[in-house]
Scaffold this active site. Sequence first.
Site, mmCIF file in Angstrom:
data_model
loop_
_atom_site.group_PDB
_atom_site.id
_atom_site.type_symbol
_atom_site.label_atom_id
_atom_site.label_comp_id
_atom_site.label_asym_id
_atom_site.label_seq_id
_atom_site.Cartn_x
_atom_site.Cartn_y
_atom_site.Cartn_z
ATOM 1 N N ASP A 8 51.970 68.239 -80.395
ATOM 2 C CA ASP A 8 52.488 67.582 -81.585
ATOM 3 C C ASP A 8 54.012 67.529 -81.406
ATOM 4 O O ASP A 8 54.557 68.142 -80.488
ATOM 5 C CB ASP A 8 52.104 68.386 -82.833
ATOM 6 N N ASP A 10 56.944 67.143 -84.379
ATOM 7 C CA ASP A 10 57.737 67.838 -85.391
ATOM 8 C C ASP A 10 57.215 69.247 -85.617
ATOM 9 O O ASP A 10 56.029 69.447 -85.877
ATOM 10 C CB ASP A 10 57.703 67.059 -86.712
ATOM 11 N N ASP A 165 51.536 72.734 -85.392
ATOM 12 C CA ASP A 165 52.208 73.613 -86.357
ATOM 13 C C ASP A 165 51.719 73.427 -87.783
ATOM 14 O O ASP A 165 52.204 74.099 -88.689
ATOM 15 C CB ASP A 165 53.717 73.366 -86.324
#
Length: 219
Positions: A8, A10, A165
């Site tokens: 991923d 961000d 995250d």
Amino acid sequence: MLKALIFDMDGTLVHSDPVHLRAFAEILGPEGIVIDDVLFRNSIIGHTNESIFATLLPNHTVSEHEEFARQKEAAFRRLATDLKPLDGLAELLDWADDRAIRVALVTNAPILNATHMLDIIGVAQRFAVTVTIEDVVRGKPDPLPYLTALERLGIQADEAVAFEDSPSGMKAAKGAGLFSFGMLTGLTAEDMQAVGADRTIADFHDPALWEVLNDKARS
């Protein structure tokens, strides 16, 4: 055998969440919406812009949501000028390169953001495959973005690991069948384990990461 690392963006490659929070606050403040840490964690992190603006501005039209999203992403790119990669990222990418392990990006962000972010942290040329929200009809938490990356890489789920995250991202990665690390840049280990994280790590120096990667690289 391990053939790919899928990230991923961000909160995973770079701790960009504070800049996203500022951008949302700038765009939605005039609408009377206060973007605090709780709202950001619960309604924004890991969600698509379509979902975010439909939730926060239910009385606006879809076309208005799209315009708010365009303005927010432009504000983010304007504000995101001095971000740094997460600790240990360069070493991890070098390790993968030395072993001919390919690297891919899977994000709910638009391509303009992905290009901007990868350029700023100096890793754009390291990614063999990039899947952004424009590439799929359904973003995370649907597994489709990860399945698309696996297809483009030409590998099976058991030949890659993912790094996420957010709850929606972790659900997408696990839904695609990937062994997945939960990055603790915004949420707790308990939060990430609750949505399926196989391991949780603070950054790319974490011994728990290298234990798994070295084992999978030898398999």
